[in-house]
Design a protein around this motif. Structure first.
Motif, PDB file in Angstrom:
ATOM      1  N   ARG A 151     -13.866 -43.995   6.966  1.00 34.45           N
ATOM      2  CA  ARG A 151     -14.799 -42.946   7.396  1.00 34.45           C
ATOM      3  C   ARG A 151     -16.116 -43.539   7.866  1.00 34.45           C
ATOM      4  O   ARG A 151     -16.735 -43.034   8.795  1.00 34.45           O
TER       5      ARG A 151
ATOM      6  N   ARG B 101     -15.572 -44.735  11.452  1.00 38.98           N
ATOM      7  CA  ARG B 101     -15.544 -43.609  12.399  1.00 38.98           C
ATOM      8  C   ARG B 101     -16.938 -43.008  12.559  1.00 38.98           C
ATOM      9  O   ARG B 101     -17.334 -42.614  13.652  1.00 38.98           O
ATOM     10  N   GLY B 102     -17.688 -42.944  11.454  1.00 40.89           N
ATOM     11  CA  GLY B 102     -19.046 -42.410  11.528  1.00 40.89           C
ATOM     12  C   GLY B 102     -19.948 -43.268  12.389  1.00 40.89           C
ATOM     13  O   GLY B 102     -20.745 -42.756  13.174  1.00 40.89           O
TER      14      GLY B 102
ATOM     15  N   ASN C 253     -18.987 -45.151  14.875  1.00 38.04           N
ATOM     16  CA  ASN C 253     -18.576 -44.900  16.264  1.00 38.04           C
ATOM     17  C   ASN C 253     -19.131 -43.576  16.766  1.00 38.04           C
ATOM     18  O   ASN C 253     -19.594 -43.476  17.908  1.00 38.04           O
ATOM     19  N   GLN C 254     -19.101 -42.543  15.919  1.00 38.73           N
ATOM     20  CA  GLN C 254     -19.626 -41.236  16.301  1.00 38.73           C
ATOM     21  C   GLN C 254     -21.114 -41.326  16.626  1.00 38.73           C
ATOM     22  O   GLN C 254     -21.571 -40.788  17.637  1.00 38.73           O
ATOM     23  N   LEU C 255     -21.868 -42.020  15.796  1.00 39.36           N
ATOM     24  CA  LEU C 255     -23.308 -42.159  16.025  1.00 39.36           C
ATOM     25  C   LEU C 255     -23.578 -42.941  17.308  1.00 39.36           C
ATOM     26  O   LEU C 255     -24.392 -42.527  18.136  1.00 39.36           O
TER      27      LEU C 255
ATOM     28  N   ASN D 267     -21.646 -43.305  19.934  1.00 38.02           N
ATOM     29  CA  ASN D 267     -21.258 -42.492  21.094  1.00 38.02           C
ATOM     30  C   ASN D 267     -22.279 -41.413  21.388  1.00 38.02           C
ATOM     31  O   ASN D 267     -22.639 -41.179  22.543  1.00 38.02           O
ATOM     32  N   ARG D 268     -22.763 -40.758  20.357  1.00 34.88           N
ATOM     33  CA  ARG D 268     -23.746 -39.682  20.572  1.00 34.88           C
ATOM     34  C   ARG D 268     -25.038 -40.237  21.172  1.00 34.88           C
ATOM     35  O   ARG D 268     -25.597 -39.664  22.104  1.00 34.88           O
TER      36      ARG D 268
ATOM     37  N   ASP E 184     -12.335 -35.745   5.656  1.00 35.41           N
ATOM     38  CA  ASP E 184     -12.430 -36.096   7.075  1.00 35.41           C
ATOM     39  C   ASP E 184     -13.148 -35.004   7.867  1.00 35.41           C
ATOM     40  O   ASP E 184     -13.625 -35.249   8.972  1.00 35.41           O
TER      41      ASP E 184
ATOM     42  N   PRO F 236     -17.905 -36.000   9.777  1.00 31.85           N
ATOM     43  CA  PRO F 236     -18.440 -35.835  11.138  1.00 31.85           C
ATOM     44  C   PRO F 236     -19.526 -34.761  11.218  1.00 31.85           C
ATOM     45  O   PRO F 236     -20.512 -34.923  11.925  1.00 31.85           O
ATOM     46  N   ARG F 237     -19.367 -33.677  10.479  1.00 35.87           N
ATOM     47  CA  ARG F 237     -20.386 -32.632  10.491  1.00 35.87           C
ATOM     48  C   ARG F 237     -21.687 -33.129   9.878  1.00 35.87           C
ATOM     49  O   ARG F 237     -22.773 -32.836  10.370  1.00 35.87           O
TER      50      ARG F 237
ATOM     51  N   ASP G  18     -23.507 -35.465  12.265  1.00 33.24           N
ATOM     52  CA  ASP G  18     -24.059 -34.820  13.453  1.00 33.24           C
ATOM     53  C   ASP G  18     -25.536 -34.483  13.265  1.00 33.24           C
ATOM     54  O   ASP G  18     -26.327 -34.599  14.192  1.00 33.24           O
TER      55      ASP G  18
END
Length: 116
Positions: free
Chosen positions: A2, A5-6, A8-10, A12-13, A95, A99-100, A103
């Motif tokens: 996790r 993935r977190g 990567n999410q940050l 990408n944003r 999971d 992601p929430r 965000d």
């Protein structure tokens, strides 16, 4: 998993915002970067060596499977000083909640000092 993935999410944003260019640590530096949270300012040193203006480091504190806290800090690569920090509490270690939760601190708005 996790955390990966977190991250990567940050990245990408922030990259999609168009306000900054994201630089990812080379594998050799990424291994040396373990423990950023516990070594005050080491992330800024790596950022400076890569020619970046800022560093971003984050961590998750797990109180229990029901209560977690995610914290993200931004440091000036030049001074090592924290210029922005955000923290968010998560309820549930799933999971869906990660992601929430990420965000919210990923919304680093422009500030008068010109942070992103």
């Amino acid at each position: 998993e996790r955390l990966g993935r977190g991250g990567n999410q940050l990245r990408n944003r922030l990259a999609k915002s168009g306000r900054i260019e994201v630089t990812i640590l080379p594998q050799s530096l990424a291994q040396a970067a373990a423990g950023f949270r516990t070594c005050d300012g080491r992330d800024a040193k790596f950022a400076r060596e890569l020619g970046a203006d800022y560093s971003i480091a984050g961590w998750v504190q797990k109180v229990s499977n029901l209560i977690l806290t995610m914290t993200i800090t931004i440091r000036s690569a030049r001074s090592g000083r924290i210029v922005a920090a955000k923290s968010v509490d998560m309820r549930g270690n799933t999971d869906e909640t990660w992601p929430r939760a990420l965000d919210r601190p990923a919304r680093f708005e422009p500030e008068p000092r010109g942070i992103f």
